[in-house]
Design a protein around this motif. Sequence first.
Motif, PDB file in Angstrom:
ATOM      1  N   GLY A   1     -47.107 -42.127 -32.793  1.00 33.59           N
ATOM      2  CA  GLY A   1     -46.454 -40.833 -32.826  1.00 33.59           C
ATOM      3  C   GLY A   1     -44.945 -40.871 -32.769  1.00 33.59           C
TER       4      GLY A   1
ATOM      5  N   GLN B   1     -54.109 -36.467 -33.767  1.00 31.81           N
ATOM      6  CA  GLN B   1     -55.539 -36.386 -34.063  1.00 31.81           C
ATOM      7  C   GLN B   1     -55.780 -36.036 -35.526  1.00 31.81           C
ATOM      8  N   GLU B   2     -55.045 -35.055 -36.025  1.00 38.18           N
ATOM      9  CA  GLU B   2     -55.214 -34.635 -37.415  1.00 38.18           C
ATOM     10  C   GLU B   2     -54.804 -35.745 -38.370  1.00 38.18           C
ATOM     11  N   THR B   3     -53.678 -36.406 -38.069  1.00 34.89           N
ATOM     12  CA  THR B   3     -53.186 -37.465 -38.953  1.00 34.89           C
ATOM     13  C   THR B   3     -54.112 -38.672 -38.942  1.00 34.89           C
TER      14      THR B   3
ATOM     15  N   PHE C   1     -45.810 -35.792 -34.669  1.00 34.51           N
ATOM     16  CA  PHE C   1     -46.767 -35.153 -35.575  1.00 34.51           C
ATOM     17  C   PHE C   1     -48.102 -35.036 -34.843  1.00 34.51           C
ATOM     18  N   ASP C   2     -49.035 -34.309 -35.442  1.00 31.97           N
ATOM     19  CA  ASP C   2     -50.355 -34.122 -34.845  1.00 31.97           C
ATOM     20  C   ASP C   2     -51.156 -35.405 -35.013  1.00 31.97           C
TER      21      ASP C   2
ATOM     22  N   THR D   1     -44.393 -37.382 -29.194  1.00 29.80           N
ATOM     23  CA  THR D   1     -45.058 -37.474 -30.489  1.00 29.80           C
ATOM     24  C   THR D   1     -44.459 -36.492 -31.489  1.00 29.80           C
TER      25      THR D   1
ATOM     26  N   SER E   1     -50.982 -40.019 -27.974  1.00 24.23           N
ATOM     27  CA  SER E   1     -50.054 -38.892 -28.056  1.00 24.23           C
ATOM     28  C   SER E   1     -49.409 -38.636 -26.688  1.00 24.23           C
TER      29      SER E   1
ATOM     30  N   THR F   1     -49.580 -34.426 -23.367  1.00 21.42           N
ATOM     31  CA  THR F   1     -49.164 -34.591 -24.769  1.00 21.42           C
ATOM     32  C   THR F   1     -48.210 -33.488 -25.211  1.00 21.42           C
TER      33      THR F   1
END
Length: 662
Positions: A594, A572-574, A569-570, A567, A563, A40
């Motif tokens: 992503g 998992q967080e998003t 952006f993050d 990708t 991811s 990733t």
Amino acid sequence: MNKTYCPSLTEYKRRVSRVVNIGGLPMGGDYPIRVQSMTTVDTMDTMGSVEQTLRMVAAGCEYVRITAPSMKEAQNLLEIKKELRKRGCNVPLIADIHFTPNAAELAARIVEKVRVNPGNYADKKKFEEIEYTDATYAAEVERIRERFRPLVQICKQHGTAMRIGTNHGSLSDRILSRYGDTPLGMVESALEFLRLCEEENYYDVVLSMKASNTQVMVQAYRLLVQKLDEEGLQPYPLHLGVTEAGEAEDGRIKSAVGIGTLLEDGLGDTVRVSLTEAPEAEAPVARMLIDRYTGRAATARLIKPLEGEVPINPFQYHRRVTHEVGNFGGLNVPRVITSTARLPRVEYADLRAVGHLYSPFLDKFQMADHGADYIFSGERPVPFMLPNGLKEIVTYPAWRDAGSRPHHFPVMTASSYVEDGPRHPELNFLLLSLDALDAPMLHRLRHDRAVVLVLHTTNAHAMPELRRAFFELINHDITCPVVIARSFPDQALEQTQLFAATDVGGLLIDGLGDGVVLGVELLSNRSHEEWLDTVSGLNQLSFGILQAARTRMSKTEYISCPSCGRTLFDLQETTAMIRKRTDHLKGIKIGIMGCIVNGPGEMADADYGYVGVGKGKIALYRGQEVIKKAVPEEAAVDELIELMREDGRWIEKELLEEPVGV
């Protein structure tokens, strides 16, 4: 119609595929089923890619895939490979290619394998309907073949393997115009490339048919095997995977429904589980799925061979025709039965474990999205009136002795069923295995309009034996509804999730099953609260399997990619942030991608999409149509919700919630 797609529907036999050597680690043939995953980290981050690869290998990855979206990333694969070899890591590397043939041709000189997507390698997708004549279609195919030919020749020259990986969501407009959005279109997309490989006498090819929709995924792989045989092509090894499976329990269940269903029939030579988590979390899940089949042939009991033609179409979903009994069968969604029989007692508050929440303050129940339809309480009926929407099943002696009670139904064994004892006038359950389906029993079932079968097995080769029982019912024109029952030993919850999703989901994908009941065995020395946690976990698992098999939607579905270096952006967080805001929207499918490669195509049948299109920029989709472009990331979730509101599909979470004290 030729319905043959695996060595046997009743005996565990692994499909014998061609051996493909990938960097000294062969795949296919009699070699073990291999595990792989994908980095990733940005491919231009050499040391970050190396460190992550080392963690993945330590977690069990046997092949590591790295994205190469352009020439610079393809070139940097050499630096990554050099550093890995310097550190004593000889894991074969795979370059993942989308849109850029030049990058593929460069990567093929560096790594051990390249993956190309026939939907976007030299084809294009603009979501347009294009009318092709036979002549213009053939001309377009020839153009693509000529663009693909140099890669085949380079791979052949350098001993580089190739995966031709079709994705359901990225079929070209040309394929869609002729075959539609279908498993056949997916197969044909790959075969166009494969035929050229064989013309060039290049056979180091692996094939995949990935989709986020598990029904489509399974059907496409089966059809691919059938078409390879039909056209006399080589039996190429299969890479198994469910795209954008998601995270946590949902991602594992969905992966097992798709991948496990194929493994049960002996298909698959390498597995990648796609989770929206760190890539090193994927390999142990894949290994757990694969290891279930070690020694399967030796430990499984023989299943009665199938006589005549397979009575279902394995390449297209059709639900088995049943008549309605109570709220089972007919047009009803599959029902969930959750066992509370092992609980030492059942109180009002305990029903929270089956999704029915009791408030002492209001003296009423509220049913959650995962509220069971029935509980099985065994020999001890619940000593209080159950809430509306919940019914109870007890053993036949307990039902007979309790007298008439509303929403209270018996489950009988084969011996009690053939006796002329009392029956419930509307709904009776009958616990049976395949061996009990003899001629007298089949005759009784054909004429009983108030019975629901509960099919179970103790065979290690469980799913095929249960499927064989369904075939027996279909071949004898028996239309009573059937509940699928599976029980598992006291083992890690993740194992139970994967195994139950395989055994039950594999049947549901073929339209077999009108309900599910899951159990555990050999549990002892557990507190009341620990038992409640077990019951709750099995209840949620039942609903998760039904959702993953696309047969009963009871919650929001997140089609989130795992991811990679592309990708923006993050993930998992998003994904966690979007889930927190939207997880009350039952039945809505949201794609979280992503980058544009995994954008509108890969999320295929999502209702809404959230797709990275640049650093800090998000595109929002309704279906496969972009609605808002370049939305700032900090405002994108609010804008997504506003889009749902415009469509009349948004519900405020607080309107669904009512304070419940337990």
